[in-house]
Design a protein around this motif. Structure first.
Motif, short mmCIF file in Angstrom:
data_model
loop_
_atom_site.label_atom_id
_atom_site.label_comp_id
_atom_site.label_asym_id
_atom_site.label_seq_id
_atom_site.Cartn_x
_atom_site.Cartn_y
_atom_site.Cartn_z
N SER A 28 -17.20 7.67 -0.12
CA SER A 28 -17.19 6.14 -0.64
C SER A 28 -17.76 5.10 0.72
N GLN B 138 -5.99 3.81 1.74
CA GLN B 138 -5.60 4.42 0.47
C GLN B 138 -6.17 5.84 0.21
N GLU B 139 -7.44 6.07 0.62
CA GLU B 139 -7.99 7.20 0.22
C GLU B 139 -7.74 8.14 1.32
N GLU C 10 -4.53 9.62 0.32
CA GLU C 10 -4.70 10.84 -0.51
C GLU C 10 -5.18 12.20 0.20
N LYS D 87 -4.56 1.09 -7.50
CA LYS D 87 -5.83 1.76 -6.74
C LYS D 87 -6.81 0.76 -6.62
N CYS E 104 -11.68 11.21 9.89
CA CYS E 104 -10.89 10.06 9.50
C CYS E 104 -10.06 9.75 10.91
N MET F 249 -14.89 4.81 2.83
CA MET F 249 -14.50 5.82 3.81
C MET F 249 -15.37 5.88 5.05
#
Lengths: 140, 352
Positions: free
Chosen positions: B45, B276-277, B280, A28, B203, B48
């Motif tokens: 974040s 990565q975010e 998810e 991560k 996004c 993001m």
């Protein structure tokens, strides 16, 4: 880049740390602080040294009487004639004229004050240049 | 123990009485934008923000000179990130420029006393709390003013890992510095946010624009085309410009890639963190794979920096050459092209 690969080479940021993105062992992304990276230091110091070299040459030119202190202080603030002219609110050609020591020596106090304000110096500081090489040209 | 004191140091009380937690960020603009939204209660974040605001970019502009050298940029144009993020998350925001320094400073004081925390665009040279080595005449640095203190302001600079004090004189000079890309006292804050903003569509909009910028701008210096152009320039540079000048140019590219505020490898790692975010958020394995690929690309950019630094340091005495450095840039160019093509195709699937 993994967390273990984030460079911690040197204390290059004068005690400050920088944020880097790296993968932790679970894969991560996390933010990790870095104290500095040698390879980055190489390229950055090339630029910093170049500025310092240039400034030193200018300092000698001022003592040799070929440039005015104004030129030195402009460079030590990392400005160019255009930025200095805009900051002081003058035309570029006038600023360039004032790079001649004999013309600079005749400047009115009001103009000197204007330059001093633009360069964040006192008028006294503006009229002189340091006796010795100034390593950090841009210290306040 | 060290961490505990650091946390204490990083929490600040704003004028409106809320607690502001300073978070260390890799990039000034995304760090400031994320902090402004967090202050209004949106959990977001830095990575993001970077993705939603389409921060990812590449451009090599040989005809625009900065300190005598062509500009190479790995990020979108300064000052575009905040409005894009605000629009895509459906918030109301305030931005304004000032011509008059007194009015600009008065407006800042008013905004602070109204209870806002205020994003400011500044010239990094005049911010004397910075390490000297990083103070260059660059007009695109972003910070947050938290509250007024005696003779100055309490400032949260996301590049540093703790809030700092900044004198009024410094801040005024930094906000109203002249020169290329003048900040003109630009200040901005978030007025209202929507509850539970639609991160998915935000996004998608961000990724779509990034794909366009990297792949489709019909201009040879932008995106993947720009990388290939620059790689060729680097390979040719020792013959064309002479060795010392070629070294300066190469060092400048690496500085733009790794200096203050990229999070490593010219923002590629930060974008991988965003992917990565997003993976998810969408529950998408494809996006997770793209994130891994982006990390691998970032590692090649890092290697490019290492090789370039050796070329510069050893003055051509080592085995590393300009041809190798340029070649190392062609690899990420090819792989990023592939990645953004895949991302573009994936977007259609995700939109459904």
């Amino acid at each position: 880049m993994k967390v273990s690969e984030v460079p911690q080479d040197i204390t290059y940021y004068e005690g400050e740390k920088r944020a880097c993105y790296a993968l932790n062992d679970k894969g991560k992304y996390v933010i990790v602080t870095s104290t500095g990276w040698n390879d980055e230091a190489v390229v950055n110091s090339l630029a910093v040294e170049e500025l310092a070299e240039h400034l030193e040459e200018t300092r000698k030119e001022v003592f040799a009487g070929t440039r005015s202190p104004l030129y030195y202080h402009m460079e030590s603030r990392q400005m160019n004639p255009r930025i200095l002219a805009k900051t002081a609110g003058l035309a570029v050609f006038r600023v360039k004229r004032h790079f001649h020591p004999e013309i600079f020596a005749r400047l009115k106090p009001s103009l000197l004050a204007r330059y001093a304000k633009a360069l964040a110096l006192s008028v006294e500081e503006l009229k002189t240049v340091p006796e010795k090489r100034d390593e950090r040209g841009n210290s306040k | 123990m060290k961490e505990a004191t650091a946390n204490k140091m990083n929490s600040e009380i704003t004028v409106s009485g809320r607690t502001f937690i300073h978070q260390h960020a890799a990039h000034c603009e995304s760090g400031v934008t994320a902090a402004l939204f967090r202050d209004k209660g949106v959990k977001i974040s830095e990575a993001m923000v970077f993705g939603v605001g389409s921060g990812m970019f590449f451009g090599h502009l040989p005809f625009i000179k900065w300190v005598g050298m062509p500009i190479t940029t790995f990020r979108s144009r300064p000052r575009t990130l905040f409005p894009k993020v605000a629009k895509r998350l459906g918030g109301k925001f305030f931005t304004k420029e000032y011509r008059n320094a007194q009015k600009g400073m008065a407006a800042l004081r008013n905004a602070l006393s109204d209870g806002h925390i205020v994003g400011l665009t500044t010239n990094i040279y005049w911010l004397s709390y910075f390490p000297n080595r990083f103070r260059f005449q660059f007009n695109g640095h972003n910070i947050i003013a938290l509250r007024e203190i005696e003779n100055g302001f309490r400032v949260s600079d996301p590049i540093l890992d703790h809030p700092v004090d900044c004198s009024t004189e410094d801040l005024e000079r930094a906000r109203f510095a002249r020169g290329p890309l003048e900040p003109k006292g630009f200040m901005y804050w978030v007025e209202t946010v929507v509850e539970n903003p639609d991160f998915r569509s935000a996004c998608l909009a961000g990724m779509k624009e990034s794909c366009y910028m990297m792949l489709k701008v019909p201009f040879p210096f932008i995106g993947i085309k720009g990388m290939r152009y620059l790689a060729k320039q680097i390979i040719k540079s020792p013959e064309k410009l002479g060795f010392p000048e070629a070294c300066r140019r190469l060092a400048n590219v690496v500085r733009m890639q790794e200096e203050v505020g990229t999070g490593g490898a010219g923002f590629r790692f930060m974008y991988a963190a965003f992917l990565q975010e997003a993976a998810e958020l969408f529950g998408s394995d494809e996006l997770a794979e793209l994130s891994q690929e982006m990390t691998a690309i970032g590692d090649i950019w890092r290697e490019f920096a290492v090789v370039s630094a050796r070329v510069v340091k050893q003055r051509g005495q080592s085995e590393e050459t300009f041809a190798k450095a340029g070649g190392l840039m062609l690899i990420p160019a090819g792989r990023e092209e592939q990645l953004f093509k895949e991302l573009y195709n994936l977007l259609r699937k995700l939109e459904k």
